[in-house]
Design a protein around this motif. Structure first.
Motif, PDB file in Angstrom:
ATOM      1  N   HIS A 114       0.887  -1.188  -0.111  1.00  0.00           N
ATOM      2  CA  HIS A 114       0.079   0.160   0.016  1.00  0.00           C
ATOM      3  C   HIS A 114       1.022   1.230   0.134  1.00  0.00           C
ATOM      4  O   HIS A 114       0.591   2.156  -0.649  1.00  0.00           O
ATOM      5  N   GLU A 115       1.777   1.200   0.884  1.00  0.00           N
ATOM      6  CA  GLU A 115       2.761   2.367   0.796  1.00  0.00           C
ATOM      7  C   GLU A 115       3.538   2.573  -0.549  1.00  0.00           C
ATOM      8  O   GLU A 115       3.666   3.909  -0.934  1.00  0.00           O
ATOM      9  N   ALA A 116       3.937   1.536  -1.058  1.00  0.00           N
ATOM     10  CA  ALA A 116       4.800   1.657  -2.409  1.00  0.00           C
ATOM     11  C   ALA A 116       3.743   2.193  -3.290  1.00  0.00           C
ATOM     12  O   ALA A 116       4.218   3.054  -4.156  1.00  0.00           O
ATOM     13  N   ALA A 117       2.702   1.778  -3.230  1.00  0.00           N
ATOM     14  CA  ALA A 117       1.360   2.167  -4.408  1.00  0.00           C
ATOM     15  C   ALA A 117       1.232   3.533  -4.409  1.00  0.00           C
ATOM     16  O   ALA A 117       1.335   4.215  -5.235  1.00  0.00           O
ATOM     17  N   LEU A 118       1.230   4.038  -3.175  1.00  0.00           N
ATOM     18  CA  LEU A 118       0.731   5.691  -3.022  1.00  0.00           C
ATOM     19  C   LEU A 118       1.887   6.349  -3.284  1.00  0.00           C
ATOM     20  O   LEU A 118       1.877   7.504  -3.590  1.00  0.00           O
ATOM     21  N   HIS A 119       3.178   5.894  -3.134  1.00  0.00           N
ATOM     22  CA  HIS A 119       4.563   6.542  -3.331  1.00  0.00           C
ATOM     23  C   HIS A 119       4.468   6.982  -4.938  1.00  0.00           C
ATOM     24  O   HIS A 119       4.543   7.770  -5.262  1.00  0.00           O
ATOM     25  N   HIS A 120       4.039   5.794  -5.868  1.00  0.00           N
ATOM     26  CA  HIS A 120       3.870   6.053  -7.104  1.00  0.00           C
ATOM     27  C   HIS A 120       2.860   6.563  -7.606  1.00  0.00           C
ATOM     28  O   HIS A 120       2.694   6.923  -8.756  1.00  0.00           O
ATOM     29  N   PRO A 146       8.161  -2.021 -13.917  1.00  0.00           N
ATOM     30  CA  PRO A 146       7.991  -3.075 -12.648  1.00  0.00           C
ATOM     31  C   PRO A 146       9.360  -2.964 -11.925  1.00  0.00           C
ATOM     32  O   PRO A 146       9.347  -3.305 -10.396  1.00  0.00           O
ATOM     33  N   GLU A 147      10.717  -2.728 -12.530  1.00  0.00           N
ATOM     34  CA  GLU A 147      11.686  -2.657 -11.632  1.00  0.00           C
ATOM     35  C   GLU A 147      11.693  -1.588 -10.629  1.00  0.00           C
ATOM     36  O   GLU A 147      12.355  -1.800  -9.568  1.00  0.00           O
ATOM     37  N   ILE A 148      11.433  -0.608 -10.984  1.00  0.00           N
ATOM     38  CA  ILE A 148      11.350   0.640 -10.344  1.00  0.00           C
ATOM     39  C   ILE A 148      10.127   0.617  -9.138  1.00  0.00           C
ATOM     40  O   ILE A 148      10.525   0.966  -7.914  1.00  0.00           O
ATOM     41  N   PHE A 149       9.069  -0.086  -9.352  1.00  0.00           N
ATOM     42  CA  PHE A 149       8.188  -0.213  -8.600  1.00  0.00           C
ATOM     43  C   PHE A 149       8.739  -1.226  -7.501  1.00  0.00           C
ATOM     44  O   PHE A 149       8.573  -1.094  -6.431  1.00  0.00           O
ATOM     45  N   ALA A 150       9.289  -2.522  -7.912  1.00  0.00           N
ATOM     46  CA  ALA A 150       9.833  -3.544  -7.177  1.00  0.00           C
ATOM     47  C   ALA A 150      11.072  -2.886  -6.020  1.00  0.00           C
ATOM     48  O   ALA A 150      11.032  -3.106  -4.713  1.00  0.00           O
ATOM     49  N   ALA A 151      11.831  -1.981  -6.539  1.00  0.00           N
ATOM     50  CA  ALA A 151      12.823  -1.210  -5.755  1.00  0.00           C
ATOM     51  C   ALA A 151      12.132  -0.553  -4.454  1.00  0.00           C
ATOM     52  O   ALA A 151      12.448  -0.654  -3.429  1.00  0.00           O
ATOM     53  N   ILE A 194       3.698 -11.256  -4.996  1.00  0.00           N
ATOM     54  CA  ILE A 194       2.911 -10.263  -5.083  1.00  0.00           C
ATOM     55  C   ILE A 194       2.933  -9.854  -6.623  1.00  0.00           C
ATOM     56  O   ILE A 194       3.822  -9.771  -7.314  1.00  0.00           O
ATOM     57  N   GLY A 195       1.670  -9.690  -7.010  1.00  0.00           N
ATOM     58  CA  GLY A 195       1.214  -9.419  -8.349  1.00  0.00           C
ATOM     59  C   GLY A 195       0.548  -7.974  -8.457  1.00  0.00           C
ATOM     60  O   GLY A 195      -0.425  -7.648  -7.785  1.00  0.00           O
ATOM     61  N   VAL A 196       0.977  -6.987  -9.255  1.00  0.00           N
ATOM     62  CA  VAL A 196       0.433  -5.877  -9.187  1.00  0.00           C
ATOM     63  C   VAL A 196       0.181  -5.437 -10.729  1.00  0.00           C
ATOM     64  O   VAL A 196       1.005  -5.424 -11.671  1.00  0.00           O
ATOM     65  N   ASN A 197      -1.041  -4.935 -10.849  1.00  0.00           N
ATOM     66  CA  ASN A 197      -1.417  -4.308 -12.257  1.00  0.00           C
ATOM     67  C   ASN A 197      -0.695  -2.958 -12.427  1.00  0.00           C
ATOM     68  O   ASN A 197      -1.179  -2.033 -12.046  1.00  0.00           O
ATOM     69  N   LEU A 198       0.503  -2.860 -13.085  1.00  0.00           N
ATOM     70  CA  LEU A 198       1.023  -1.643 -13.112  1.00  0.00           C
ATOM     71  C   LEU A 198       0.644  -1.075 -14.566  1.00  0.00           C
ATOM     72  O   LEU A 198       0.513   0.369 -14.718  1.00  0.00           O
ATOM     73  N   ALA A 199       0.893  -1.579 -15.846  1.00  0.00           N
ATOM     74  CA  ALA A 199       0.621  -1.051 -16.859  1.00  0.00           C
ATOM     75  C   ALA A 199      -0.738  -1.460 -17.454  1.00  0.00           C
ATOM     76  O   ALA A 199      -1.187  -0.817 -18.413  1.00  0.00           O
ATOM     77  N   LEU A 254       8.735  -1.157  -3.166  1.00  0.00           N
ATOM     78  CA  LEU A 254       8.364  -2.028  -2.448  1.00  0.00           C
ATOM     79  C   LEU A 254       9.135  -2.946  -1.576  1.00  0.00           C
ATOM     80  O   LEU A 254       8.933  -3.048  -0.281  1.00  0.00           O
ATOM     81  N   LEU A 255      10.261  -3.203  -2.142  1.00  0.00           N
ATOM     82  CA  LEU A 255      11.258  -3.958  -1.321  1.00  0.00           C
ATOM     83  C   LEU A 255      11.887  -2.967  -0.184  1.00  0.00           C
ATOM     84  O   LEU A 255      12.076  -3.493   0.811  1.00  0.00           O
ATOM     85  N   SER A 256      12.114  -1.855  -0.613  1.00  0.00           N
ATOM     86  CA  SER A 256      12.465  -0.716   0.350  1.00  0.00           C
ATOM     87  C   SER A 256      11.500  -0.718   1.645  1.00  0.00           C
ATOM     88  O   SER A 256      11.936  -0.775   2.768  1.00  0.00           O
ATOM     89  N   ARG A 257      10.462  -0.534   1.257  1.00  0.00           N
ATOM     90  CA  ARG A 257       9.153  -0.531   2.354  1.00  0.00           C
ATOM     91  C   ARG A 257       9.195  -1.687   3.084  1.00  0.00           C
ATOM     92  O   ARG A 257       8.895  -1.755   4.426  1.00  0.00           O
ATOM     93  N   LEU A 258       9.267  -3.020   2.427  1.00  0.00           N
ATOM     94  CA  LEU A 258       9.336  -4.299   3.018  1.00  0.00           C
ATOM     95  C   LEU A 258      10.321  -4.204   3.995  1.00  0.00           C
ATOM     96  O   LEU A 258      10.283  -4.904   5.321  1.00  0.00           O
TER      97      LEU A 258
END
Length: 244
Positions: free
Chosen positions: A84-90, A156-161, A133-138, A163-167
């Motif tokens: 949720h945090e990663a999604a709101l960041h982007h 995806p690589e940017i979102f993963a970074a 974790i599966g996310v509809n990004l595009a 998300l992993l930081s938040r995790l």
């Protein structure tokens, strides 16, 4: 490395979840994160297929937290809070909420989901835990009977970074302060307390008033004049008053 995670990127895999589980069983240390740009056999909860098109996130994480099997659900909720945090960041300003146990929604439309699979050791403790974790990004692949939405487009690589930081941050907090702050964070990002919902458990839907999460992460529903904690099931899209 992204925080405490070692990110491996594959162009295509049958399933990130299957590969992470296979490596876990071979003794891979905790902290592995596997990203595939495409999956050919992606899967979600309850054995459902997860459509895995290029441009969306397909990521599996290997954790070895130890502890008792009852803690597994709490780690899945931790991943949901980080998601949720990663999604709101982007996508700042989007009305994103968590749906128990670990879906990310925008209104009634699903954007992301988490599949947690664990193996236990000989003493009943957690040997390893793999969170997919599966996310509809595009793209928001159509799912029969369900509304869906996409978060991006975001690479995806940017979102993963993110998300992993938040995790990594939430995992550190989990180690020092336990599950309580994760439970509180999930409830801040979840449905409004007092809202009506229906939980499906096999062929036995139960409807009631949402009263937050139990101390172990179970879903609290007030129904028939009593408060019940549920630890399995799927919250349905529509409230069914006949099940109250």
């Amino acid at each position: 490395m992204t925080g405490e995670f070692r990110l491996r990127v594959h162009e295509s895999l049958p399933s990130t979840q299957s590969l992470a589980t296979e490596l876990a069983e071979r003794g891979e240390p905790a902290g592995l994160a596997i990203l595939a740009r495409r999956q050919t056999e992606g899967r979600g909860r309850a054995g459902r297929a997860w459509q895995s098109v290029a441009g969306n996130l397909h990521l599996s994480l290997l954790l070895r937290p130890g502890g008792a099997a009852r803690d597994i659900a709490g780690y899945a909720l931790m991943a949901a809070v980080a998601l949720h945090e990663a999604a709101l960041h982007h996508a700042p300003g989007r009305p994103l909420v968590l749906k128990w146990p670990n879906d990310l929604m925008e209104g009634s439309a699903k954007i992301a989901g988490i599949l947690s699979e664990a193996a236990l050791d000989a003493h009943g403790g957690i040997a390893h835990l793999v969170c997919g974790i599966g996310v509809n990004l595009a793209h928001a692949p159509a799912v029969e009977g369900r509304a869906v939405a996409a978060l991006g487009p975001i690479a995806p690589e940017i979102f993963a970074a993110t998300l992993l930081s938040r995790l990594a941050d939430w995992h550190k907090l989990r180690l020092t302060e336990g599950f309580a702050p994760i439970r509180a964070a999930w409830m801040e990002r979840g449905p409004e307390r007092g809202s009506l919902m229906t939980l499906r458990q096999g062929d036995n839907p139960v409807s009631g008033r949402y009263e937050g999460l139990a101390e172990d992460g179970g879903l609290l529903l007030a129904t028939a004049g009593r408060l019940h904690a549920f630890h399995a099931g799927e919250v349905m899209e529509r409230y069914d008053a006949s099940r109250d």
